[in-house]
Design a protein around this motif. Sequence first.
Motif, PDB file in Angstrom:
ATOM      1  N   PRO A  17     -17.566   8.363  28.878  1.00  0.00           N
ATOM      2  CA  PRO A  17     -16.561   8.225  29.940  1.00  0.00           C
ATOM      3  C   PRO A  17     -16.027   9.597  30.343  1.00  0.00           C
ATOM      4  O   PRO A  17     -16.181  10.578  29.615  1.00  0.00           O
ATOM      5  CB  PRO A  17     -15.475   7.386  29.278  1.00  0.00           C
ATOM      6  CG  PRO A  17     -15.569   7.741  27.825  1.00  0.00           C
ATOM      7  CD  PRO A  17     -17.036   7.990  27.560  1.00  0.00           C
ATOM      8  N   SER A  18     -15.396   9.646  31.496  1.00  0.00           N
ATOM      9  CA  SER A  18     -14.831  10.905  31.985  1.00  0.00           C
ATOM     10  C   SER A  18     -13.714  10.603  32.969  1.00  0.00           C
ATOM     11  O   SER A  18     -13.631   9.497  33.516  1.00  0.00           O
ATOM     12  CB  SER A  18     -15.912  11.755  32.670  1.00  0.00           C
ATOM     13  OG  SER A  18     -16.560  11.015  33.698  1.00  0.00           O
ATOM     14  N   ILE A  19     -12.866  11.576  33.203  1.00  0.00           N
ATOM     15  CA  ILE A  19     -11.757  11.377  34.115  1.00  0.00           C
ATOM     16  C   ILE A  19     -12.285  11.016  35.501  1.00  0.00           C
ATOM     17  O   ILE A  19     -13.167  11.683  36.051  1.00  0.00           O
ATOM     18  CB  ILE A  19     -10.856  12.624  34.168  1.00  0.00           C
ATOM     19  CG1 ILE A  19      -9.646  12.369  35.073  1.00  0.00           C
ATOM     20  CG2 ILE A  19     -11.631  13.878  34.582  1.00  0.00           C
ATOM     21  CD1 ILE A  19      -8.581  13.415  34.999  1.00  0.00           C
ATOM     22  N   SER A  57     -13.569  15.590  28.829  1.00  0.00           N
ATOM     23  CA  SER A  57     -14.695  14.735  29.220  1.00  0.00           C
ATOM     24  C   SER A  57     -16.011  15.300  28.681  1.00  0.00           C
ATOM     25  O   SER A  57     -16.868  14.558  28.183  1.00  0.00           O
ATOM     26  CB  SER A  57     -14.759  14.614  30.746  1.00  0.00           C
ATOM     27  OG  SER A  57     -13.588  14.034  31.275  1.00  0.00           O
ATOM     28  N   CYS A  58     -16.167  16.621  28.756  1.00  0.00           N
ATOM     29  CA  CYS A  58     -17.386  17.239  28.220  1.00  0.00           C
ATOM     30  C   CYS A  58     -17.460  17.085  26.708  1.00  0.00           C
ATOM     31  O   CYS A  58     -18.547  16.922  26.137  1.00  0.00           O
ATOM     32  CB  CYS A  58     -17.439  18.710  28.617  1.00  0.00           C
ATOM     33  SG  CYS A  58     -17.767  18.977  30.383  1.00  0.00           S
ATOM     34  N   GLY A  59     -16.307  17.127  26.032  1.00  0.00           N
ATOM     35  CA  GLY A  59     -16.279  16.881  24.596  1.00  0.00           C
ATOM     36  C   GLY A  59     -16.763  15.480  24.255  1.00  0.00           C
ATOM     37  O   GLY A  59     -17.454  15.269  23.239  1.00  0.00           O
ATOM     38  N   LEU A  60     -16.408  14.518  25.077  1.00  0.00           N
ATOM     39  CA  LEU A  60     -16.900  13.150  24.889  1.00  0.00           C
ATOM     40  C   LEU A  60     -18.422  13.110  24.981  1.00  0.00           C
ATOM     41  O   LEU A  60     -19.103  12.496  24.150  1.00  0.00           O
ATOM     42  CB  LEU A  60     -16.288  12.233  25.954  1.00  0.00           C
ATOM     43  CG  LEU A  60     -14.837  11.817  25.751  1.00  0.00           C
ATOM     44  CD1 LEU A  60     -14.145  11.540  27.071  1.00  0.00           C
ATOM     45  CD2 LEU A  60     -14.775  10.562  24.876  1.00  0.00           C
ATOM     46  N   ARG A 113     -19.889   0.250  24.973  1.00  0.00           N
ATOM     47  CA  ARG A 113     -18.520   0.723  25.197  1.00  0.00           C
ATOM     48  C   ARG A 113     -18.187   0.732  26.683  1.00  0.00           C
ATOM     49  O   ARG A 113     -18.891   1.291  27.506  1.00  0.00           O
ATOM     50  CB  ARG A 113     -18.346   2.137  24.641  1.00  0.00           C
ATOM     51  CG  ARG A 113     -16.904   2.659  24.762  1.00  0.00           C
ATOM     52  CD  ARG A 113     -16.854   4.112  25.132  1.00  0.00           C
ATOM     53  NE  ARG A 113     -17.521   4.410  26.369  1.00  0.00           N
ATOM     54  CZ  ARG A 113     -16.988   4.247  27.574  1.00  0.00           C
ATOM     55  NH1 ARG A 113     -15.754   3.767  27.718  1.00  0.00           N
ATOM     56  NH2 ARG A 113     -17.684   4.551  28.658  1.00  0.00           N
ATOM     57  N   HIS A 114     -17.078   0.100  27.016  1.00  0.00           N
ATOM     58  CA  HIS A 114     -16.561   0.128  28.379  1.00  0.00           C
ATOM     59  C   HIS A 114     -15.049   0.273  28.312  1.00  0.00           C
ATOM     60  O   HIS A 114     -14.410  -0.245  27.383  1.00  0.00           O
ATOM     61  CB  HIS A 114     -16.910  -1.147  29.145  1.00  0.00           C
ATOM     62  CG  HIS A 114     -18.382  -1.389  29.310  1.00  0.00           C
ATOM     63  ND1 HIS A 114     -19.170  -0.658  30.176  1.00  0.00           N
ATOM     64  CD2 HIS A 114     -19.214  -2.272  28.701  1.00  0.00           C
ATOM     65  CE1 HIS A 114     -20.423  -1.076  30.103  1.00  0.00           C
ATOM     66  NE2 HIS A 114     -20.480  -2.056  29.213  1.00  0.00           N
ATOM     67  N   THR A 115     -14.489   0.957  29.273  1.00  0.00           N
ATOM     68  CA  THR A 115     -13.028   1.023  29.364  1.00  0.00           C
ATOM     69  C   THR A 115     -12.508  -0.340  29.792  1.00  0.00           C
ATOM     70  O   THR A 115     -12.869  -0.837  30.863  1.00  0.00           O
ATOM     71  CB  THR A 115     -12.608   2.103  30.379  1.00  0.00           C
ATOM     72  OG1 THR A 115     -13.049   3.376  29.910  1.00  0.00           O
ATOM     73  CG2 THR A 115     -11.101   2.125  30.547  1.00  0.00           C
ATOM     74  N   SER A 249     -14.138  10.516  21.590  1.00  0.00           N
ATOM     75  CA  SER A 249     -15.408   9.794  21.576  1.00  0.00           C
ATOM     76  C   SER A 249     -15.594   9.048  20.269  1.00  0.00           C
ATOM     77  O   SER A 249     -15.997   7.866  20.256  1.00  0.00           O
ATOM     78  CB  SER A 249     -16.565  10.778  21.784  1.00  0.00           C
ATOM     79  OG  SER A 249     -17.815  10.135  21.603  1.00  0.00           O
ATOM     80  N   ALA A 250     -15.296   9.710  19.151  1.00  0.00           N
ATOM     81  CA  ALA A 250     -15.416   9.039  17.853  1.00  0.00           C
ATOM     82  C   ALA A 250     -14.514   7.809  17.793  1.00  0.00           C
ATOM     83  O   ALA A 250     -14.922   6.752  17.294  1.00  0.00           O
ATOM     84  CB  ALA A 250     -15.063  10.015  16.729  1.00  0.00           C
ATOM     85  N   ALA A 251     -13.294   7.934  18.318  1.00  0.00           N
ATOM     86  CA  ALA A 251     -12.366   6.794  18.307  1.00  0.00           C
ATOM     87  C   ALA A 251     -12.871   5.661  19.191  1.00  0.00           C
ATOM     88  O   ALA A 251     -12.800   4.480  18.815  1.00  0.00           O
ATOM     89  CB  ALA A 251     -10.986   7.256  18.771  1.00  0.00           C
ATOM     90  N   LEU A 252     -13.390   5.991  20.355  1.00  0.00           N
ATOM     91  CA  LEU A 252     -13.880   4.945  21.264  1.00  0.00           C
ATOM     92  C   LEU A 252     -15.067   4.202  20.654  1.00  0.00           C
ATOM     93  O   LEU A 252     -15.155   2.963  20.742  1.00  0.00           O
ATOM     94  CB  LEU A 252     -14.296   5.565  22.595  1.00  0.00           C
ATOM     95  CG  LEU A 252     -13.216   6.257  23.428  1.00  0.00           C
ATOM     96  CD1 LEU A 252     -13.801   6.731  24.755  1.00  0.00           C
ATOM     97  CD2 LEU A 252     -12.033   5.341  23.676  1.00  0.00           C
TER      98      LEU A 252
END
Length: 314
Positions: A17-19, A57-60, A113-115, A249-252
């Motif tokens: 995901p990203s902003i 977002s790039c970290g994700l 995974r989806h928001t 990302s790990a949490a999601l």
Amino acid sequence: MTSTILRSAAETARHAPSIFNTQPWRWQVRGDVLELRADRTRLLPVTDPEGRMLTVSCGLALHHALVALAAGGHATRVERRPDAADPDLLARITLTGAADPTDVRLRNAIPDRHTDRRPFADTPVPDGFVDRLRGAAEARGVYVAELDADSLVRFQVTAARAGELDQNDVAYQAELARWTHRPASSADGVGPESTVVPTPRTVPLRSFFPDGADRLLPGPGHDGGARYLVLWTVGDTPADWLAAGEAMSAALLETTAAGLAVSPMTDVVEVPASRAMLHRVLNHLGEAQVALRIGVPSTTDALPATPRRTDVIG
């Protein structure tokens, strides 16, 4: 063979995901090295002028790629922000050999995974789950604060205030409209099919369609069992933002693998006034990078897939 493995990992990272679903990254395969670069053409100058959420977002995406490689049994060496003269080069991943597969559960969660912006059920989140997320974040130098009853009241005010400031900001509304009314060929942005028809809830979420074009029905939940977490760092540098994205990302993925629902809340850190409020909520210990709402889904109705770019790997 090596380039195929790295390209596959970058393909998997497209799910991150990203902003505003800007997907602000570029991947480059160079022999046995995979490079991640920030795509500044996708910076949101009003919402994210410093590039904080672009870097998060790039970290994700970075964490998604590393999960894919670990699950495939590939050992790696990761250099984060390896070149001070090239700040947009955010990471360099080098394959170093074979290893026992790990993170398979997380890799399997990536496409699922989806928001989920719908209100969650009143059923409580299982005991100990937040501690699991806390451990995953702290391994990356990121901390997790869970909001208690008193802090949640202040967080409600923070989220509501952020929404008010955004609603009254003409430039922000114009930028939002650009990313919520995308042509079908753009493969990015947030569409009305993934945003929820307004409904009363404990903490308000960002309004993507002030004109009421949202199409996703809220379902029967009221967020009674939702828990609210703030991911924070001691520092507030691009390196901290990248680490926050990896921890997020790990949490999601942990949340998805556990059968729970999650939605990031970034608007509360985008507005300086609400960031200052969150700083007080954190008792001035550090800098809030993102908030998460997690809970038990109130419905089994599937969420729509969001579009993904195909031109991000070179």
